[in-house]
Design an enzyme around this catalytic site. Structure first.
Site, PDB file in Angstrom:
ATOM      1  N   LYS A  47     104.425  86.606  53.760  1.00 48.47           N
ATOM      2  CA  LYS A  47     103.283  86.411  54.672  1.00 48.47           C
ATOM      3  C   LYS A  47     102.146  85.685  53.938  1.00 48.47           C
ATOM      4  O   LYS A  47     102.137  85.629  52.703  1.00 48.47           O
ATOM      5  CB  LYS A  47     102.814  87.767  55.201  1.00 48.47           C
ATOM      6  N   TYR A 276      72.393  78.075  41.343  1.00 46.94           N
ATOM      7  CA  TYR A 276      71.494  78.643  42.363  1.00 46.94           C
ATOM      8  C   TYR A 276      70.868  79.952  41.901  1.00 46.94           C
ATOM      9  O   TYR A 276      71.558  80.816  41.383  1.00 46.94           O
ATOM     10  CB  TYR A 276      72.259  78.896  43.666  1.00 46.94           C
TER      11      TYR A 276
HETATM   12  C1  LIG Z   1     102.393  93.222  53.147  1.00 46.68           C
HETATM   13  C2  LIG Z   1     103.479  94.114  53.578  1.00 46.68           C
HETATM   14  C3  LIG Z   1     104.519  94.466  52.701  1.00 46.68           C
HETATM   15  C4  LIG Z   1     104.528  94.076  51.234  1.00 46.68           C
HETATM   16  O1  LIG Z   1     103.660  94.903  50.512  1.00 46.68           O
HETATM   17  P1  LIG Z   1     103.492  94.729  48.925  1.00 46.68           P
HETATM   18  O2  LIG Z   1     102.610  95.846  48.539  1.00 46.68           O
HETATM   19  O3  LIG Z   1     102.857  93.399  48.708  1.00 46.68           O
HETATM   20  O4  LIG Z   1     104.837  94.811  48.347  1.00 46.68           O
HETATM   21  C5  LIG Z   1     105.567  95.212  53.206  1.00 46.68           C
HETATM   22  N1  LIG Z   1     105.583  95.612  54.491  1.00 46.68           N
HETATM   23  C6  LIG Z   1     104.589  95.317  55.353  1.00 46.68           C
HETATM   24  C7  LIG Z   1     104.686  95.788  56.757  1.00 46.68           C
HETATM   25  C8  LIG Z   1     103.491  94.579  54.922  1.00 46.68           C
HETATM   26  O5  LIG Z   1     102.499  94.304  55.774  1.00 46.68           O
END
Ligand SMILES: *Cc1c(COP(=O)(O)O)cnc(C)c1O
Length: 384
Positions: A47, A276
């Site tokens: 993702k 800044y």
């Molecule tokens: C992001 C996510 C994962 C992966 O989690 P990690 O801690 O990065 O391994 C797994 N399952 C779902 C439903 C997620 O949203």
């Protein structure tokens, strides 16, 4: 995508800010995870542009390393993987109301479902396309994000049983997600595990017995074997970001090195203010280097205030003053870097640079937040 550059030799070093992605590290990390899973299939979570590492190249590297499935939140990402001719099973767990369920079914994307009304939308699309949809029922075991609550679970299971009986869907999975698997011994871990057992048991008794029960994320995969079930979903660890630092490094190697180059160098006298707010004053006559990277490129603005060091020619130099939108100033002391010289923001740590995990700790952030915020427009240079 023209923001994807494949490095062909050592001469075509990119100018400006760019992320080097070590695809071999992604593959090697995935095979470490596959060993830790002891035969349980591994879903690589890609993702958010593969946590900033580049969706398609990272997905391919994870599959090459032994992942057999891919997971994303958004359906669009799943469809992009299919357009890249990736044939592995893909689960999208956050299909939105306006999602194109027809496209999902035709592309053989598995869909996460948490409500009977969404299941109805999917069932109708399956009917229109004369092709059964593959769904994973999501149960909320305590995090209150996705998934049917305990009270709503029976309704979802009943709707799924009927749709499966009518041949419209196949219930491929039942899944849930941990809130605190990265905090060893947290009491919510066993509470969520118990709630998951109960939900799976309820579904089985109601006649819904999917092939894949899945609950574990990276932290649970590495430290809680009792949560592996039939599939583990791992994101962080695939990219070499240690999910549970307290329990070892697991041999994982960070896959991203974020680099920029020195744009300009100049001498300033002691007491001169920088950036800044003029919050930084040169403690002595010094040299500053302007680096064309800022918070719009994913370097958190607070990195300046926190005195984070970046590496130039193997030496750490602190950021002077706040990080700007597209520019940052380093106090390089008596060093004299040349314009065009490489600046390393973070990486695996081989040349003295901070790792993302260290940077996140110093900025009170989580590692995923840093890598996922690097815009897709920053060139990724893939090294294998
Ligand atoms: C992001 C996510 C994962 C992966 O989690 P990690 O801690 O990065 O391994 C797994 N399952 C779902 C439903 C997620 O949203």
């Amino acid at each position: 995508m023209d923001s994807m550059i494949r490095r062909t030799g050592t001469t075509d070093v990119a100018q400006g800010t760019h992320a080097r992605i070590d695809l071999a590290a992604i593959s090697a990390n995935t095979s470490i995870l596959a060993s830790a899973a002891k035969g349980t299939p591994v879903m690589a979570v890609v993702k958010s542009n593969a946590y900033g590492h580049g969706l398609v190249p990272a997905a391919r590297a994870a599959l090459a390393g032994g992942a057999s499935r891919l997971g994303v939140a958004h359906l669009e990402d799943a469809l992009a993987l299919r357009r890249a001719d990736i044939t592995a099973p893909i689960l999208a767990w956050l299909p939105l109301c306006q999602a194109d369920y027809d496209a999902a079914i035709l592309a053989d994307i598995e869909l996460g479902v948490e409500t009977p009304w969404r299941l109805a939308l999917i069932t109708e699309a399956a009917e229109r396309n004369c092709y059964p949809a593959r769904v994973h029922l999501e149960v909320d075991t305590g995090m209150s994000r996705g998934g049917a609550t305990r009270g709503d679970w029976p309704l979802l299971v009943e709707a799924a049983r009927r749709a499966q009986g009518a041949g419209r869907i196949t219930v491929t999975g039942v899944f849930s997600h941990f809130a605190c698997s990265d905090i060893p011994g947290h009491p919510s871990i066993t509470a969520q595990l118990d709630a998951f057992e109960e939900a799976v048991g309820y579904a089985a008794a109601a006649g819904v017995e999917p092939e894949l029960r899945h609950l574990a994320n990276s932290a649970a995969l590495l430290t809680l074997p009792e949560t592996h079930y039939d599939l583990v979903r791992t994101g962080l660890a695939v990219y070499g970001l240690n999910p549970v630092e307290a329990l070892g490094d697991f041999g994982l190697r960070p896959a991203m090195t974020l680099c920029s180059t020195v744009a300009a160098v100049k001498r300033i006298p002691a007491g001169t203010g920088v950036m800044y707010g003029l919050t930084y004053r040169a403690p002595a006559d010094t040299t500053v280097a302007v680096v064309p990277v800022g918070y719009a490129d994913g370097l958190p603005r607070g990195a300046g205030t926190a005195g984070i060091e970046l590496v130039v020619a193997g030496r750490r130099h602190r950021i002077a003053g706040v990080v700007g939108m597209e520019q940052t100033v380093l106090d390089v002391g008596q060093d004299l870097p040349s314009p065009g010289e490489e600046v390393v923001l973070f990486g695996p740590g081989d040349d003295g640079e901070l790792t993302v995990v260290e940077l996140a700790r110093r900025l009170d952030m989580v590692p995923a937040e840093i890598v996922a915020r690097i815009p897709a427009t920053i060139p990724r240079i893939y090294e294998s």
